[in-house]
Design an enzyme around this catalytic site. Structure first.
Site, PDB file in Angstrom:
ATOM      1  CB  ALA A 125      -0.922   0.020   1.217  1.00 25.48           C
ATOM      2  CB  CYS A 126       0.886   4.284   0.364  1.00 27.76           C
ATOM      3  SG  CYS A 126       1.281   6.052   0.278  1.00 27.76           S
ATOM      4  CB  ALA A 127       5.716   4.388   0.782  1.00 21.61           C
TER       5      ALA A 127
END
Length: 387
Positions: free
Chosen positions: A295-297
């Site tokens: 998720a995300c980074a």
């Protein structure tokens, strides 16, 4: 790549701000400089300014006569109270505000300023327009009703909240009662155990919640700037429990909070740590490969890991990779980056190396200003005006 706003829509701060702003910093003097440039351009082109001023004056005149010229966006909850459309005073104040917004946008769009200057102007006025909304004042109909209903106590409570946030929350309205949550009791309640630890992370394995489990494990890689229990908030909205009840073996990474000693950590450090955790998952389960979810980074990290394994001809160790809100191919054409000159970038590099880490409060501030109506002014109204 950032999507362009739809024609005819007003830009918001979220259109312009990204996480890079937290690293380079957005200085107040840059915004003031932009406003001075806009004012100077207006003085140098009096005919253009006068034309839009007259247009605004004409619209305000029609508003005073009771005409409804504009409608707020359907998803704008600031003006959902019926008073904004039924009460003559509130209807006129809202129409005046919307007329100002649209005329300022039109003035900037039709000005002869260079593209970069127009983008900076839209950025600055998006923040200003959100701040000067009539819903942010004590005349907000919800605030007036609460003031009478509480016998004035809402105002006292609001001032108390404001004073507390000035002292303990960097002047931003609090979004949550920080002492209301405790890891293992009110969040992250799914049973599990730490099965591996290295310098950057702890690897958790969750207790099965189904009679049979798939042999291939799922390794969840959360973003480095969030806690792992974003996936395990409570039994009613826990992705971890959903996966466990559907027969998946779930492993979760919990990232270490870095400090100044870890200033040399880079993306390669996190990729190596995830690879090590992935191999531990394979050893524990006996599976030749794993399913990854980032998720995300965390998504950026597993993408780099896949490229690393592909270069080593070992990509077969990953059966699948799922990405959640992960920006992998970005074009940094945000107007916020237009404020970042050589001096700003050098200062940001020095500050980053001296501090060793990017303070979480700085990131929180940037993400709050990405959606100021939802994450700042909404709480301004709730905490201070409604008490």
């Amino acid at each position: 790549m950032r999507d362009k706003p739809a024609p005819g829509t007003l830009p918001t701060a979220a259109t312009f701000i990204n996480a890079q702003s937290a690293i380079t910093g957005l200085r107040g003097r840059d915004l003031l400089s932009t406003l001075r440039s806009v004012a100077a351009h207006g003085l140098r082109h009096p005919v253009h300014s006068a034309r839009h001023a007259l247009a605004l004056g004409g619209q305000l005149g029609r508003v005073l006569l009771g005409e409804t010229l504009h409608q707020p966006h359907a998803t704008d909850s600031r003006f959902s109270d019926p008073s904004w459309s039924l009460n003559p005073f509130y209807r006129r104040s809202l129409q005046a505000y919307l007329s100002w917004q649209k005329q300022v946008k039109s003035w900037i769009d039709e000005s002869g300023m260079p593209d970069d200057d127009r983008a900076r102007a839209h950025f600055a006025f998006a923040l200003i327009n959100d701040a000067v909304s009539p819903s942010n004042t004590l005349l907000n109909p919800l605030a007036v009703k609460e003031l009478f209903n509480s016998g004035g106590h809402s105002l006292v409570r609001g001032l108390t909240h404001l004073f507390d946030d000035l002292l303990h929350n960097n002047g931003l309205p609090s979004q949550v009662t920080k002492h209301a949550f405790e890891v293992g009791k009110t969040v992250a309640t799914t049973p599990g155990a730490v099965v591996f630890r290295n310098e950057l992370l702890e690897l958790m394995q969750y207790k099965p919640m189904s009679e049979k489990q798939y042999a291939r494990p799922l390794l969840v890689v959360p973003p480095q700037i969030n806690k792992y229990y974003i996936f395990d908030l409570s039994p009613s909205n826990s992705f971890v429990q959903f996966a466990l009840k559907n027969g998946l073996q779930v492993f979760m990474i919990s990232w270490r909070n870095p400090d100044v000693r870890h200033r040399e950590w880079g993306l390669s450090s996190y990729v190596e740590a995830v690879e090590e955790a992935m191999n531990v998952c394979r050893a524990i389960t006996g599976s030749r490969d794993v399913n990854l979810m980032g998720a995300c980074a965390g998504g950026l990290t597993i993408a780099a890991l896949q490229g690393h394994l592909q270069a080593k001809r070992q990509l077969r160790r990953i059966a699948s990779a799922t990405y959640l809100v992960s920006l992998l191919d970005s074009q940094l054409d945000s107007p916020a980056t237009l404020f970042a000159d050589e001096q700003t970038l050098e200062a940001a590099k020095r500050r980053s190396y001296q501090q060793g880490v990017l303070d979480g409060r700085d990131m929180a501030r940037v993400f709050a200003w990405m959606r100021p109506n939802d994450l700042i002014w909404n709480y301004w109204v709730n905490n201070y005006l409604l008490g």
